[in-house]
Design a protein around this motif. Structure first.
Motif, PDB file in Angstrom:
ATOM      1  N   GLU A   1      -9.335   2.686  -1.577  1.00  0.00           N
ATOM      2  CA  GLU A   1      -8.532   3.508  -0.472  1.00  0.00           C
ATOM      3  C   GLU A   1      -9.227   3.284   0.933  1.00  0.00           C
ATOM      4  O   GLU A   1     -10.519   3.403   0.763  1.00  0.00           O
ATOM      5  CB  GLU A   1      -8.613   4.871  -0.991  1.00  0.00           C
ATOM      6  CG  GLU A   1      -7.844   6.013  -0.107  1.00  0.00           C
ATOM      7  CD  GLU A   1      -8.005   7.188  -0.429  1.00  0.00           C
ATOM      8  OE1 GLU A   1      -8.313   8.323   0.146  1.00  0.00           O
ATOM      9  OE2 GLU A   1      -7.385   7.679  -1.745  1.00  0.00           O
TER      10      GLU A   1
ATOM     11  N   THR B   1      -3.480   3.356   0.312  1.00  0.00           N
ATOM     12  CA  THR B   1      -4.237   2.518  -0.963  1.00  0.00           C
ATOM     13  C   THR B   1      -4.629   1.399  -0.433  1.00  0.00           C
ATOM     14  O   THR B   1      -4.031   0.664   0.475  1.00  0.00           O
ATOM     15  CB  THR B   1      -3.304   2.607  -2.020  1.00  0.00           C
ATOM     16  OG1 THR B   1      -2.096   2.203  -1.744  1.00  0.00           O
ATOM     17  CG2 THR B   1      -3.013   4.270  -2.652  1.00  0.00           C
TER      18      THR B   1
ATOM     19  N   SER C   1       0.872  -1.154  -0.040  1.00  0.00           N
ATOM     20  CA  SER C   1       0.035  -0.051   0.025  1.00  0.00           C
ATOM     21  C   SER C   1       0.848   1.123   0.289  1.00  0.00           C
ATOM     22  O   SER C   1       1.888   1.254   0.088  1.00  0.00           O
ATOM     23  CB  SER C   1      -0.837  -0.062   1.259  1.00  0.00           C
ATOM     24  OG  SER C   1      -1.835  -1.090   1.291  1.00  0.00           O
TER      25      SER C   1
END
Length: 177
Positions: free
Chosen positions: A107, A101, A87
């Motif tokens: 998200e 993310t 992420s």
């Protein structure tokens, strides 16, 4: 009535492809922030991984859900012993707001708000791919946040997979077709 009295037991669909879940946790806010951002504390309720404190920094989340609660239980078919996801930090405003993310296009944002000696945690997971994943993601976040609440309150959490399977069935009924 304050916002702590308005908490829903379950996450709610707050926009197309979006789930919002809230939990009241015992403060102070800095303690809960540490449970979100410190790998060793986060591993106790969600996933480990050294999280950078600057937007744009990447990190790997490592889930080992079998280790979150006591007792041997069967893992559902199709779930590995360990899962990994890379992420990127989108927002890091200690100790109030965090966003990262959720590949391939999602998200997750988490906001902490001090209310007296408690903390209101609001988690929003955006851009979930489809209804099936909304059901799984809703059950997953719900169970992980229940474990966080139990850990921060000094309680023993429900076994992870048993709780997740129960919640998946409940979210299947709750999320609109």
């Amino acid at each position: 009535m304050n916002s702590m009295n308005l908490l829903e037991k379950y996450g709610t669909v707050t926009a197309p492809s979006e789930i919002t879940i809230q939990r009241k946790l015992p403060g102070p806010i800095e303690r809960i922030w540490d449970y979100l951002t410190d790998s060793d504390l986060r591993r106790q309720w969600l996933a480990s991984g050294i999280m950078p404190s600057e937007p744009g920094g990447t990190f790997e989340l490592v889930w080992r859900n079998d280790e979150l609660t006591d007792g041997a239980e069967a893992r559902p078919e199709g779930f590995p012993e360990e899962q990994r996801m890379t992420s990127e930090i989108v927002l890091f405003e200690a100790p109030h707001r965090l966003a990262f993310t959720w590949p391939p296009r999602g998200e997750v944002s988490i906001e902490l708000k001090a209310i007296g000696s408690d903390v209101l945690l609001t988690l929003i997971h955006k851009r979930i791919s489809d209804r099936k994943n909304m059901t799984m993601v809703g059950a997953g976040w719900h169970m992980h946040l229940d474990i966080l609440a139990a850990k921060t309150e000094g309680r023993k959490p429900e076994p992870f997979w048993q709780g997740w399977q129960r919640l998946r069935d409940e979210y299947e009924r709750l999320i609109p077709q």
